[in-house]
Motif scaffolding. Structure first.
Motif, PDB file in Angstrom:
ATOM      1  N   LEU A 268       0.881  -1.161   0.000  1.00  4.88           N
ATOM      2  CA  LEU A 268       0.000   0.000   0.000  1.00  4.88           C
ATOM      3  C   LEU A 268       0.921   1.213   0.000  1.00  4.88           C
ATOM      4  O   LEU A 268       1.593   1.499   0.994  1.00  4.88           O
ATOM      5  CB  LEU A 268      -0.911   0.014   1.217  1.00  4.88           C
ATOM      6  CG  LEU A 268      -1.854   1.222   1.323  1.00  4.88           C
ATOM      7  CD1 LEU A 268      -2.802   1.276   0.138  1.00  4.88           C
ATOM      8  CD2 LEU A 268      -2.625   1.208   2.624  1.00  4.88           C
ATOM      9  N   THR A 269       0.990   1.911  -1.118  1.00  5.78           N
ATOM     10  CA  THR A 269       2.019   2.933  -1.293  1.00  5.78           C
ATOM     11  C   THR A 269       1.419   4.327  -1.490  1.00  5.78           C
ATOM     12  O   THR A 269       0.255   4.483  -1.858  1.00  5.78           O
ATOM     13  CB  THR A 269       2.915   2.599  -2.504  1.00  5.78           C
ATOM     14  OG1 THR A 269       2.102   2.471  -3.671  1.00  5.78           O
ATOM     15  CG2 THR A 269       3.675   1.304  -2.260  1.00  5.78           C
ATOM     16  N   ILE A 270       2.254   5.321  -1.251  1.00  6.72           N
ATOM     17  CA  ILE A 270       1.873   6.723  -1.362  1.00  6.72           C
ATOM     18  C   ILE A 270       2.467   7.283  -2.646  1.00  6.72           C
ATOM     19  O   ILE A 270       3.670   7.141  -2.896  1.00  6.72           O
ATOM     20  CB  ILE A 270       2.388   7.519  -0.151  1.00  6.72           C
ATOM     21  CG1 ILE A 270       1.858   6.911   1.151  1.00  6.72           C
ATOM     22  CG2 ILE A 270       1.994   8.991  -0.262  1.00  6.72           C
ATOM     23  CD1 ILE A 270       2.565   7.431   2.389  1.00  6.72           C
ATOM     24  N   ASN A 271       1.642   7.913  -3.452  1.00 10.35           N
ATOM     25  CA  ASN A 271       2.103   8.549  -4.685  1.00 10.35           C
ATOM     26  C   ASN A 271       2.601   9.952  -4.342  1.00 10.35           C
ATOM     27  O   ASN A 271       1.803  10.861  -4.094  1.00 10.35           O
ATOM     28  CB  ASN A 271       0.961   8.614  -5.702  1.00 10.35           C
ATOM     29  CG  ASN A 271       1.420   9.111  -7.056  1.00 10.35           C
ATOM     30  OD1 ASN A 271       2.183  10.068  -7.167  1.00 10.35           O
ATOM     31  ND2 ASN A 271       0.922   8.465  -8.113  1.00 10.35           N
ATOM     32  N   ILE A 272       3.924  10.112  -4.271  1.00 12.92           N
ATOM     33  CA  ILE A 272       4.502  11.385  -3.851  1.00 12.92           C
ATOM     34  C   ILE A 272       4.139  12.505  -4.826  1.00 12.92           C
ATOM     35  O   ILE A 272       3.912  13.655  -4.416  1.00 12.92           O
ATOM     36  CB  ILE A 272       6.027  11.272  -3.706  1.00 12.92           C
ATOM     37  CG1 ILE A 272       6.374  10.237  -2.616  1.00 12.92           C
ATOM     38  CG2 ILE A 272       6.652  12.614  -3.354  1.00 12.92           C
ATOM     39  CD1 ILE A 272       5.828  10.568  -1.242  1.00 12.92           C
ATOM     40  N   PHE A 273       4.059  12.213  -6.100  1.00 10.14           N
ATOM     41  CA  PHE A 273       3.671  13.224  -7.086  1.00 10.14           C
ATOM     42  C   PHE A 273       2.280  13.775  -6.756  1.00 10.14           C
ATOM     43  O   PHE A 273       2.054  14.985  -6.760  1.00 10.14           O
ATOM     44  CB  PHE A 273       3.695  12.630  -8.495  1.00 10.14           C
ATOM     45  CG  PHE A 273       3.231  13.578  -9.562  1.00 10.14           C
ATOM     46  CD1 PHE A 273       4.106  14.490 -10.125  1.00 10.14           C
ATOM     47  CD2 PHE A 273       1.906  13.564  -9.996  1.00 10.14           C
ATOM     48  CE1 PHE A 273       3.671  15.383 -11.110  1.00 10.14           C
ATOM     49  CE2 PHE A 273       1.469  14.434 -10.978  1.00 10.14           C
ATOM     50  CZ  PHE A 273       2.356  15.353 -11.529  1.00 10.14           C
ATOM     51  N   LYS A 274       1.347  12.893  -6.464  1.00 10.90           N
ATOM     52  CA  LYS A 274      -0.006  13.335  -6.125  1.00 10.90           C
ATOM     53  C   LYS A 274      -0.021  14.143  -4.831  1.00 10.90           C
ATOM     54  O   LYS A 274      -0.785  15.108  -4.702  1.00 10.90           O
ATOM     55  CB  LYS A 274      -0.945  12.132  -5.999  1.00 10.90           C
ATOM     56  CG  LYS A 274      -1.351  11.510  -7.329  1.00 10.90           C
ATOM     57  CD  LYS A 274      -2.407  10.438  -7.112  1.00 10.90           C
ATOM     58  CE  LYS A 274      -2.894   9.861  -8.425  1.00 10.90           C
ATOM     59  NZ  LYS A 274      -3.935   8.824  -8.215  1.00 10.90           N
ATOM     60  N   ILE A 275       0.813  13.735  -3.853  1.00 11.69           N
ATOM     61  CA  ILE A 275       0.877  14.481  -2.599  1.00 11.69           C
ATOM     62  C   ILE A 275       1.351  15.908  -2.859  1.00 11.69           C
ATOM     63  O   ILE A 275       0.800  16.886  -2.335  1.00 11.69           O
ATOM     64  CB  ILE A 275       1.817  13.785  -1.594  1.00 11.69           C
ATOM     65  CG1 ILE A 275       1.197  12.467  -1.090  1.00 11.69           C
ATOM     66  CG2 ILE A 275       2.149  14.701  -0.419  1.00 11.69           C
ATOM     67  CD1 ILE A 275       0.036  12.633  -0.147  1.00 11.69           C
ATOM     68  N   LEU A 276       2.382  16.054  -3.670  1.00 13.55           N
ATOM     69  CA  LEU A 276       2.947  17.377  -3.946  1.00 13.55           C
ATOM     70  C   LEU A 276       1.941  18.294  -4.645  1.00 13.55           C
ATOM     71  O   LEU A 276       1.932  19.510  -4.422  1.00 13.55           O
ATOM     72  CB  LEU A 276       4.206  17.241  -4.809  1.00 13.55           C
ATOM     73  CG  LEU A 276       5.428  16.614  -4.128  1.00 13.55           C
ATOM     74  CD1 LEU A 276       6.552  16.406  -5.134  1.00 13.55           C
ATOM     75  CD2 LEU A 276       5.906  17.497  -2.976  1.00 13.55           C
ATOM     76  N   PHE A 277       1.098  17.701  -5.490  1.00 16.34           N
ATOM     77  CA  PHE A 277       0.146  18.504  -6.246  1.00 16.34           C
ATOM     78  C   PHE A 277      -1.289  18.224  -5.803  1.00 16.34           C
ATOM     79  O   PHE A 277      -2.230  18.357  -6.592  1.00 16.34           O
ATOM     80  CB  PHE A 277       0.311  18.231  -7.746  1.00 16.34           C
ATOM     81  CG  PHE A 277       1.650  18.644  -8.283  1.00 16.34           C
ATOM     82  CD1 PHE A 277       1.907  19.962  -8.614  1.00 16.34           C
ATOM     83  CD2 PHE A 277       2.675  17.711  -8.429  1.00 16.34           C
ATOM     84  CE1 PHE A 277       3.142  20.347  -9.094  1.00 16.34           C
ATOM     85  CE2 PHE A 277       3.918  18.087  -8.916  1.00 16.34           C
ATOM     86  CZ  PHE A 277       4.153  19.420  -9.243  1.00 16.34           C
ATOM     87  N   ALA A 278      -1.438  17.845  -4.526  1.00 11.34           N
ATOM     88  CA  ALA A 278      -2.755  17.462  -4.020  1.00 11.34           C
ATOM     89  C   ALA A 278      -3.769  18.593  -4.153  1.00 11.34           C
ATOM     90  O   ALA A 278      -4.933  18.369  -4.494  1.00 11.34           O
ATOM     91  CB  ALA A 278      -2.644  17.021  -2.565  1.00 11.34           C
ATOM     92  N   ARG A 279      -3.344  19.818  -3.881  1.00 11.76           N
ATOM     93  CA  ARG A 279      -4.292  20.929  -3.943  1.00 11.76           C
ATOM     94  C   ARG A 279      -4.759  21.181  -5.368  1.00 11.76           C
ATOM     95  O   ARG A 279      -5.947  21.443  -5.612  1.00 11.76           O
ATOM     96  CB  ARG A 279      -3.634  22.185  -3.373  1.00 11.76           C
ATOM     97  CG  ARG A 279      -3.519  22.164  -1.845  1.00 11.76           C
ATOM     98  CD  ARG A 279      -3.073  23.509  -1.322  1.00 11.76           C
ATOM     99  NE  ARG A 279      -3.185  23.580   0.124  1.00 11.76           N
ATOM    100  CZ  ARG A 279      -2.959  24.670   0.833  1.00 11.76           C
ATOM    101  NH1 ARG A 279      -2.598  25.790   0.224  1.00 11.76           N
ATOM    102  NH2 ARG A 279      -3.080  24.654   2.146  1.00 11.76           N
TER     103      ARG A 279
END
Length: 531
Positions: A268-279
């Protein structure tokens, strides 16, 4: 065989009609002034202490609603137990997210499954540029508590801890662990050493992402004259490189033994790209995670003495885990027990729109036991099962790439479990026999015997218990000599008060229930502090 023990359901009128399980997740008022409960039955006189519980209590602010159960505003609960009586009080945690939300009458900080919108009072240009700023880190510490010496903190999966006065549940001030160690998130499930050292884990993201073991040393005795905050002495014991820096693993807990820390890197992994551009993408945290059932789970073993990562690689078929149960060392093996899921439906099944439709949260986790053979090298190992414990059906085999692939055994068939607790003070990191949990349908309290692979149940129709907390009897010599405490919501009918149930941990018979004349919502975790 499974043994089922029910309480006396004649305490309720047969004419009462069950109300919707959506009422488990309605907003509640705080009870800052302690109220006395009505005790039915007898609470043992030896129980003296405070049961603190934490969890979401408020789900709406103005026209805004939180999107996920995990995002409700933190409501802290205190059950004071002494001389057979129970007093109850509760307060909302006054963190930054809460106080700003109340002042602006809207949700201002995003959460696990909730996206906060920019301040409508800002100019259009300010709102536009806010989309390109990193989202603020939540201090809605609604998951658990941590003790560091005499200090008491509320926790969530964030580097922001909130110090609380446990006497009156007042919010004191906030600590940001990022001032002392380089982490972006931290778990809400610390472990404690015999010398009061606190161990926790947190991730740091970047060109190389790491899973960090955080070590908070024992507090300096007050008589020494030192005023140093123990958190200021926090350090990183070990940095475990993530298998993928752009897709590091999500984790909620870890395991510890006298000599090792066991960390599960799960698929179960976290997409760092999506986190950075979450807003910009309009994503909350839950929208930035992904489960890959075709990937392997990996166990990392770290030596507690010096933080060294053992070179042996351990793998397992894909699964997801929120909570470890316990781990221990036995005859050259590391035994790791945990609640394992085959999928992540539990995360999406706890969105508020699902729960408010009257769907009870259902967890499909099974108690699984993995055994990691602690070998010095693999050159001369055979291709036979490396697990030699005669009481265990788990297996581990050497693969051609030098890794050891582990297959677990199930500790109790026919019963799903979650929110597990053990006799922590005496058996954490030690060979043990019993653990306590709630059932998969969240309507029963479960006692599991890991030796006999059997279980006992406490249940009461239309009741929903919370995480069971074991309290040992003073001077007890047997592992299950004590009581189990659980805060219970009764949906049998209108006017039925919530209550604290007290079970004999050995027989699992109900000793007493303390009916609370106040709103007590469904919580998450808690701790008992004896007096």
């Amino acid at each position: 065989m499974s043994k089922i023990i029910k309480n006396d359901v004649s305490l309720h009128s047969k004419e009462d009609k069950p109300i919707s399980v959506a009422n488990l997740y309605k907003s509640s008022e705080e009870t800052p002034t302690r109220v006395e409960s009505k005790v039915i039955g007898t609470i043992p006189d030896w129980i003296s202490g405070d049961l603190f519980r934490n969890g979401p209590g408020k789900f709406e602010v103005g026209d805004d609603e939180v999107g996920h159960l995990f995002d409700g505003f933190a409501l802290m609960h205190k059950f004071e137990i002494a001389k057979g009586k129970v007093f109850y009080s509760s307060r909302y945690l006054r963190g930054e997210g809460y106080t700003k939300a109340m002042a602006q009458n809207r949700i201002v900080i995003s959460g696990f499954g909730t996206s906060a919108l920019p301040d409508p009072c800002k100019s259009i240009f300010s709102r536009f540029f806010s989309y390109f700023q990193p989202p603020p880190v939540s201090d809605n510490c609604n998951v658990n508590y941590m003790q560091v010496g005499e200090d008491f903190y509320a926790l969530t999966e964030s580097p922001r801890f909130v110090k609380v006065d446990p006497e009156v549940l007042e919010t004191e001030h906030q600590h940001d662990i990022r001032k002392y160690v380089a982490v972006h998130v931290a778990t809400a499930h610390p472990h404690y050493g015999d010398d009061q050292t606190v161990y926790n884990m947190g991730s740091s993201y970047g060109g190389q992402s790491f899973y960090n073991i955080i070590k908070i040393p024992p507090p300096i005795p007050a008589y020494s004259g030192s005023t140093t905050d123990p958190l200021e002495k926090a350090s990183v014991l070990c940095k475990i490189p993530a298998s993928s820096s752009l897709h590091p693993s999500y984790f909620h807990s870890f395991a510890i033994t006298p000599n090792y820390i066991v960390f599960l890197e799960q698929p179960l992994t976290i997409n760092i790209f999506k986190i950075l551009f979450a807003r910009i993408l309009g994503q909350n945290f839950a929208g930035c995670i992904n489960y890959t059932p075709s990937s392997l789970a990996k166990f990392h073993v770290i030596r507690l003495e010096d933080g060294a990562i053992l070179p042996q690689k351990f793998t397992a078929d894909a699964f997801f885990c929120f909570h470890h149960i316990n781990a221990f060392e036995d005859d050259g093996h590391l035994v790791v027990d945990l609640c394992a899921y085959d999928d992540i439906k539990v995360i999406f099944g706890t969105y508020m729109d699902v729960l408010k439709r009257g769907n009870a949260p259902v967890t499909n986790a099974l108690a699984k036991r993995f055994v990691l053979p602690m070998v010095d090298g693999t050159d001369e190992l055979s291709k036979e099962n490396l697990v030699s414990l005669d009481y265990c059906e788990a297996s581990a085999y050497l693969l051609d790439d030098g890794s050891i692939h582990c297959t677990p055994e199930t500790l109790c068939f026919g019963q799903k479990v979650e929110l597990p607790r053990i006799n922590y003070e005496q058996y954490n990191g030690q060979k043990y026999r019993y653990f306590y949990s709630i059932s998969g349908d969240v309507q029963k309290i479960v006692k599991v015997d890991t030796v006999k692979k059997s279980f006992k149940l406490w249940e009461d129709p239309s009741c929903y218990p919370s995480e069971p907390v074991f309290v040992p009897r003073p001077g007890a010599e047997e592992e299950d000599d004590g009581v189990v405490l659980s805060s219970v919501i009764d949906l049998k009918g209108t006017g039925r008060p919530p209550f604290l149930v007290v079970l004999d941990a050995k027989t699992f018979e109900e000793l007493a229930r303390a009916e609370i004349p106040a709103d007590v919502p469904f919580g998450i975790h808690g701790i008992f502090i004896p007096k």
